[in-house]
Write a protein that holds these residues in place. Sequence first.
Motif, PDB file in Angstrom:
ATOM      1  N   PHE A 169       8.315   4.189  -5.465  1.00 27.06           N
ATOM      2  CA  PHE A 169       8.970   3.419  -4.416  1.00 27.06           C
ATOM      3  C   PHE A 169       8.837   4.160  -3.085  1.00 27.06           C
ATOM      4  O   PHE A 169       8.649   5.370  -3.045  1.00 27.06           O
ATOM      5  CB  PHE A 169      10.472   3.268  -4.692  1.00 27.06           C
ATOM      6  CG  PHE A 169      10.835   2.623  -5.993  1.00 27.06           C
ATOM      7  CD1 PHE A 169      11.365   1.344  -6.024  1.00 27.06           C
ATOM      8  CD2 PHE A 169      10.699   3.296  -7.195  1.00 27.06           C
ATOM      9  CE1 PHE A 169      11.728   0.750  -7.209  1.00 27.06           C
ATOM     10  CE2 PHE A 169      11.060   2.717  -8.398  1.00 27.06           C
ATOM     11  CZ  PHE A 169      11.575   1.434  -8.414  1.00 27.06           C
ATOM     12  N   GLU A 170       8.987   3.404  -1.996  1.00 27.48           N
ATOM     13  CA  GLU A 170       9.181   3.998  -0.675  1.00 27.48           C
ATOM     14  C   GLU A 170      10.493   3.476  -0.139  1.00 27.48           C
ATOM     15  O   GLU A 170      10.724   2.258  -0.132  1.00 27.48           O
ATOM     16  CB  GLU A 170       8.032   3.646   0.273  1.00 27.48           C
ATOM     17  CG  GLU A 170       8.107   4.404   1.590  1.00 27.48           C
ATOM     18  CD  GLU A 170       6.853   4.203   2.433  1.00 27.48           C
ATOM     19  OE1 GLU A 170       6.195   5.200   2.778  1.00 27.48           O
ATOM     20  OE2 GLU A 170       6.530   3.023   2.728  1.00 27.48           O
ATOM     21  N   ALA A 171      11.368   4.401   0.276  1.00 26.38           N
ATOM     22  CA  ALA A 171      12.709   4.017   0.706  1.00 26.38           C
ATOM     23  C   ALA A 171      13.075   4.739   1.978  1.00 26.38           C
ATOM     24  O   ALA A 171      12.693   5.900   2.175  1.00 26.38           O
ATOM     25  CB  ALA A 171      13.724   4.359  -0.385  1.00 26.38           C
ATOM     26  N   PRO A 172      13.825   4.079   2.861  1.00 26.67           N
ATOM     27  CA  PRO A 172      14.400   4.816   3.981  1.00 26.67           C
ATOM     28  C   PRO A 172      15.209   5.992   3.442  1.00 26.67           C
ATOM     29  O   PRO A 172      15.834   5.896   2.383  1.00 26.67           O
ATOM     30  CB  PRO A 172      15.296   3.770   4.663  1.00 26.67           C
ATOM     31  CG  PRO A 172      14.704   2.448   4.275  1.00 26.67           C
ATOM     32  CD  PRO A 172      14.183   2.643   2.886  1.00 26.67           C
ATOM     33  N   VAL A 203       2.040  10.532   0.632  1.00 26.34           N
ATOM     34  CA  VAL A 203       3.225  10.939   1.387  1.00 26.34           C
ATOM     35  C   VAL A 203       4.037   9.721   1.825  1.00 26.34           C
ATOM     36  O   VAL A 203       3.531   8.594   1.900  1.00 26.34           O
ATOM     37  CB  VAL A 203       2.824  11.764   2.624  1.00 26.34           C
ATOM     38  CG1 VAL A 203       2.153  13.069   2.206  1.00 26.34           C
ATOM     39  CG2 VAL A 203       1.908  10.965   3.550  1.00 26.34           C
ATOM     40  N   ALA A 204       5.302   9.990   2.114  1.00 26.35           N
ATOM     41  CA  ALA A 204       6.174   8.940   2.638  1.00 26.35           C
ATOM     42  C   ALA A 204       5.924   8.737   4.118  1.00 26.35           C
ATOM     43  O   ALA A 204       5.532   9.664   4.830  1.00 26.35           O
ATOM     44  CB  ALA A 204       7.631   9.310   2.386  1.00 26.35           C
ATOM     45  N   HIS A 237      -4.708   0.655  -0.419  1.00 24.19           N
ATOM     46  CA  HIS A 237      -4.247  -0.502  -1.187  1.00 24.19           C
ATOM     47  C   HIS A 237      -5.056  -0.602  -2.469  1.00 24.19           C
ATOM     48  O   HIS A 237      -6.233  -0.980  -2.439  1.00 24.19           O
ATOM     49  CB  HIS A 237      -4.400  -1.783  -0.368  1.00 24.19           C
ATOM     50  CG  HIS A 237      -3.719  -1.738   0.961  1.00 24.19           C
ATOM     51  ND1 HIS A 237      -2.429  -2.164   1.161  1.00 24.19           N
ATOM     52  CD2 HIS A 237      -4.152  -1.275   2.166  1.00 24.19           C
ATOM     53  CE1 HIS A 237      -2.098  -1.987   2.432  1.00 24.19           C
ATOM     54  NE2 HIS A 237      -3.129  -1.452   3.065  1.00 24.19           N
ATOM     55  N   THR A 238      -4.423  -0.247  -3.584  1.00 23.40           N
ATOM     56  CA  THR A 238      -5.105  -0.408  -4.862  1.00 23.40           C
ATOM     57  C   THR A 238      -5.008  -1.863  -5.304  1.00 23.40           C
ATOM     58  O   THR A 238      -4.283  -2.671  -4.716  1.00 23.40           O
ATOM     59  CB  THR A 238      -4.490   0.506  -5.937  1.00 23.40           C
ATOM     60  OG1 THR A 238      -5.302   0.476  -7.110  1.00 23.40           O
ATOM     61  CG2 THR A 238      -3.076   0.064  -6.299  1.00 23.40           C
ATOM     62  N   GLY A 247       0.811  -1.211   0.000  1.00 25.13           N
ATOM     63  CA  GLY A 247       0.000   0.000   0.000  1.00 25.13           C
ATOM     64  C   GLY A 247       0.841   1.257   0.000  1.00 25.13           C
ATOM     65  O   GLY A 247       2.077   1.220   0.025  1.00 25.13           O
ATOM     66  N   ILE A 248       0.183   2.421  -0.025  1.00 25.51           N
ATOM     67  CA  ILE A 248       0.883   3.698  -0.002  1.00 25.51           C
ATOM     68  C   ILE A 248       0.177   4.621   0.991  1.00 25.51           C
ATOM     69  O   ILE A 248      -1.049   4.599   1.119  1.00 25.51           O
ATOM     70  CB  ILE A 248       0.949   4.335  -1.411  1.00 25.51           C
ATOM     71  CG1 ILE A 248       1.818   5.595  -1.389  1.00 25.51           C
ATOM     72  CG2 ILE A 248      -0.451   4.640  -1.954  1.00 25.51           C
ATOM     73  CD1 ILE A 248       2.172   6.112  -2.782  1.00 25.51           C
TER      74      ILE A 248
END
Length: 967
Positions: free
Chosen positions: A921-924, A729-730, A691-692, A578-579
């Motif tokens: 993407f989601e990244a630290p 948002v992250a 969640h798409t 999800g995002i």
Amino acid sequence: MTDTAAPADSAPAPTMPANGPAVRLFLVDGSAYLFRAYHALPPLTRKSDGLPVGAVQGFCNMLWKLLRDMQGDAPTHLAVIWDHSEKTFRNKLYDQYKAHRPPAPEDLVPQFPLVREATLAFGVPAIELPGYEADDLIAAYACRVRELGGETVIVSSDKDLMQLVGDGVSMFDPMKGVRIDREQVFEKFGVYPDKVVDVQALCGDSVDNVPGAPGIGIKTASQLINEYGDLDTLLARAGEIKQPKRRETLIQFADQIRLSRQLVQLDCDTPLPEPIADLTLREPDKDVLQAFLEAMEFRTLARRVGDGSAAAAPRTLERPAGTTPTAPVATVSYMGAAARAAAAPVAEPVAIDTSAYACVRDLATLQAWVDRATARGLVAFDTETDALGSATAGLVGVSLALAPGEACYIPLAHEEKAEGLAFETAASLEQIPLVEAIAVLKPMLEDPAVLKVAQNGKYDIAVLSRYGVQVSPIDDTMLISYVLEAGLHGHGMDELSELWLGHKPIPFKQVAGTGKSQISFKHVGLVEATAYAAEDADVTLRLHAILKPQLAARGLLTVYETLERPLPPVLAAMENEGIRVDPETLRRLSNEFSMRMAEFEAKAQALVGHPFNLGSPKQVGDVLFGEMGLKGGKKTATGQWSTDSDVLEGLALEHELPRVLLDWRQLSKLKGTYTDNLIAAIAPGSENRIHTSYALAATTTGRLSSSDPNLQNIPIRTEEGRKIRKAFVAAPGKRLISADYSQIELRLLAHIGDIPQLKKAFQEGLDIHAMTASEMFGVPIEGMPSEVRRRAKAINFGIVYGISAFGLANQLGIGQGEAGAYIKTYFERFPGIQAYMDATKAFVREHGYVTTIFGRKINIPDIHAKSAAQRQFSERAAINAPIQGAAADVMRRAMIRMPAALVEAGLSSKVLLQVHDELVFEAPEAEAEATCAVARRVMEGAAAPAVAMSVPLTVEARAALNWDEAH
């Protein structure tokens, strides 16, 4: 079924009869066989579809030769052992273990599943275990057989396995045809097998990135071990060594050497995925083997196997009493492939008796079904849940099918509604506890030797992964149908069942109701649930038997294996991840849109002179064409005026009201579809994540579609659309990364159409739109007015979609005559584009389909429609399809490679979204820059090596706190 090695102080588990014959087990190092075959032979592709099969052919020849030649050794048991693709326990000990190994050659990757199917087609067990290397499995089997008083022959020349050689264990190098015993090991290492690990710990291994002791090779290591007796003694007495450099090295790197010993020591306590008794040597089923070899187009070997020429076939061994032959994966996949090559919808409906299905409600019965599925090597399965979204749905039950008509349903979480449901007695709800059922199902669902078949398996993969089950390997009948006949019909199970089986499955509404009276599946009675759910698995299995062989027969197996089959696990992981969104930003935007809509509504009503409903197409049509008398109106089949966006865009050139209506509609859509809907879509307890769901078989070109909610149609060229993207948002401490292909469809047009000017511009990194404007209008690139470039940009992108003079005129706000002149000039300056279009139209008229550069077949069924408008639309679709389809294929290839590339780079970043030509993407925060680099590398190289692009694919990647800033 797991058979673990017995502790040293206990009696061996009775895997073999106490008074039975001595075991003589041959273990083939499958990966070594495969890589030798790959590197020893020239590349070979299957003529029908270009599928790389050289390594598979070499492997089959080597395995056939082994089966023929080893008979003099009187083997009793045989298995091929494979490495599993996952990281192993050694990576936890040392994260740089095998870190320098390059990825497998791309033309070898699609052959990995094929050699496993080949192994099973030869009637030989194919064994692998997640978290362990093949060498550990070989060690465990060899040690166990030695405990039982038997003998093991390891078919390999791998030096790492030489530590196992000794009493009851030898090696055989099939390439040189020589045995490797203790003396041969001594010649190799300077020590006998029991000291090989000590020598390897000192030497290290550059191939596996085992560090060892710097500067010490095999000769020095063996001298030291022979002098001091063993590694522990050597390290304890390192200070006595006279050579200063050697002494300092052993003292300084003692811990590293001990770690290296752990890395090279094989684990004899590795769990055995299959009992030794199940590895009994069996004669291959010649029908299965012939079907597989014919499907692979290995005609010479097929003849040898069929007539027994060149050498006698392996001897027939009687099976142990009470056992049945193991049906290999290839049975359904390839059996009767030639007969099914011209498969068509059945003339007579298949009779399916849903009352014969079993409802499994105790562990013993479930274990029996799982054991039979494992023995057969193939099972169809389906999940039933209490919601549509896989990221939040609860598992209610699982269905299995082993053969046509032989299926069951395993209820796990059915319950009565608060007001009661028509269960006859309390016992009617007796079920296996979910946790206990998962524990029994998990080994089979994760077993690499059991092929799982599903319909829309992405959903089932996503659901089960949330219960700790990673289903693999899997075939998907929906995706097989999609590859075979995209554009000809839908690919849902019900439609495929009626098309291929002549059978109409039980509809969901029959068991769960409709509308407000519809109940959750967990409230459906077990009798009805069993009939419905088990039928799904049964039908899926039957469809697989019909559809899978057609991939090879129609030359589309490569498309399925490289573009479709690997993608569902990737998408399932994205959907589950999800995002994150900011609900406060969405609420503020929703209020802002409401106020602005009210302003547009007041303005529209002022222009008309009275109130009317801007959301009513009928009232809008009556106002525009009835009251105001605007020209260009057309009525729909229902007799109402058409007021779609194309109509309003055309009218907006003449009157202010249509533009106001378009602005109001845009805000209405943004509010209803996005700001309001996204807030409602936030998953409970998920830290504001949505969640798409991605559909893999919804478009004819291979593009993915997004729903519940749709995240692919948020406008990015309007200020309002960009505001919505700011709400994505992250998570705290992380960054969102947008990696976007630059002008990929124009680049593919340049490559596919072989357009010299476009190719040159892309190769030289020029501004393609400025170059086009310069070619068309004779304006120097330097100092070019932005308006001139904008017109060229509109034509560049529009031409790919067959834009008309009318459409271009609307987009640029110019007359149709001027727009038509632009298009005419464009084709004159770039004649290759017109040639590509003409050639594509001629091809589709003759064949009814077009293909992408990766082999995807896109059917255009209306190319010969009676309606001229339909034919023209089909021609435009045919022109665009190879370009848009290739872009979709490139994106799929990038997505498939991305998770492994991130892991190999040591990154914890995740892919969250795919939107057209973009990955999110989601990244630290600390990994953002490295993730951008990996994303660019993987995406820019996604076409290779299948297609050698004549223009570069370029990707822009940027990290930020929200999606809009990253884009």
